[in-house]
Motif scaffolding. Structure first.
Motif, short mmCIF file in Angstrom:
data_model
loop_
_atom_site.label_atom_id
_atom_site.label_comp_id
_atom_site.label_asym_id
_atom_site.label_seq_id
_atom_site.Cartn_x
_atom_site.Cartn_y
_atom_site.Cartn_z
N SER A 189 7.92 10.97 -7.37
CA SER A 189 6.91 11.98 -7.05
C SER A 189 7.44 12.92 -5.97
CB SER A 189 5.61 11.33 -6.58
OG SER A 189 5.76 10.81 -5.28
N PHE A 216 0.29 5.18 -0.88
CA PHE A 216 0.19 5.72 -2.22
C PHE A 216 -0.85 4.89 -2.95
CE2 PHE A 216 4.31 7.15 -0.92
CZ PHE A 216 4.50 8.36 -1.55
N GLU A 217 -1.91 5.54 -3.42
CA GLU A 217 -2.95 4.81 -4.15
C GLU A 217 -2.37 4.16 -5.40
OE1 GLU A 217 -6.83 6.23 -4.88
OE2 GLU A 217 -6.87 7.38 -3.03
N ASP A 218 -1.49 4.87 -6.08
CA ASP A 218 -0.86 4.35 -7.29
C ASP A 218 0.65 4.44 -7.10
OD1 ASP A 218 -0.05 3.60 -9.81
OD2 ASP A 218 -0.85 5.36 -10.82
N LYS A 219 1.24 3.34 -6.63
CA LYS A 219 2.68 3.35 -6.36
C LYS A 219 3.51 3.57 -7.63
CE LYS A 219 2.82 -0.50 -4.32
NZ LYS A 219 3.33 -1.71 -3.77
N SER A 220 2.95 3.17 -8.78
CA SER A 220 3.70 3.36 -10.02
C SER A 220 3.83 4.85 -10.36
CB SER A 220 3.05 2.61 -11.17
OG SER A 220 1.78 3.15 -11.47
N SER A 221 2.97 5.69 -9.82
CA SER A 221 3.12 7.13 -10.05
C SER A 221 4.07 7.75 -9.02
CB SER A 221 1.77 7.85 -10.01
OG SER A 221 1.24 7.82 -8.69
N ASN A 242 8.82 5.83 -11.01
CA ASN A 242 8.92 5.05 -12.24
C ASN A 242 9.93 5.70 -13.18
OD1 ASN A 242 7.55 6.63 -14.46
ND2 ASN A 242 5.82 6.48 -13.04
N SER A 265 0.79 -1.23 0.00
CA SER A 265 0.00 0.00 0.00
C SER A 265 0.81 1.28 0.00
CB SER A 265 -0.95 0.01 1.20
OG SER A 265 -0.20 -0.07 2.40
#
Length: 111
Positions: free
Chosen positions: A66, A52-57, A60, A9
């Motif tokens: 970020s 982080f809701e979107d770890k890839s953001s 990457n 998460s």
């Protein structure tokens, strides 16, 4: 030593006793320090965790790191070394956060 650890998460920063990393059997031997909770408490301490809701953001190759993850990393690094879980994370952080690149000396594969 610090450890940037990816969870399902989000990301966590742990502080752990860097002297426990003694190649060539560091990955095999370090688990002995987690045999029970009392021993583990003396070896590792959670410093910060962020979801982080979107770890890839969060990190990457295309977008880098970020701002929120970068702030988390910068907050803990002055005067310390940090290990990261994936070689590509080490490369992205060193490339995009140039001012702290010398702090990332390890990945799990190197331990």
């Amino acid at each position: 030593m610090l450890l940037l650890f990816e969870t399902p998460s989000g990301f966590a920063v742990f502080r752990f006793c860097g002297s426990l990393i003694n190649p060539p059997r560091s990955l095999e031997d370090i688990w002995l320090n987690f045999a029970d909770s009392n021993t583990a408490k003396g070896v590792v301490l959670l410093m910060e965790f962020q979801t982080f809701e979107d770890k890839s953001s969060a990190i990457n190759q295309n977008t880098g790191v970020s701002e929120r993850l970068a702030e988390m990393i910068r907050a803990w690094l002055p005067g310390k070394k940090m290990a990261v879980g994936k070689p590509e994370y080490k490369e992205i952080i060193e490339e995009r956060l140039v001012s702290i690149s010398s702090c990332f000396t390890y990945t799990f594969e190197q331990l």
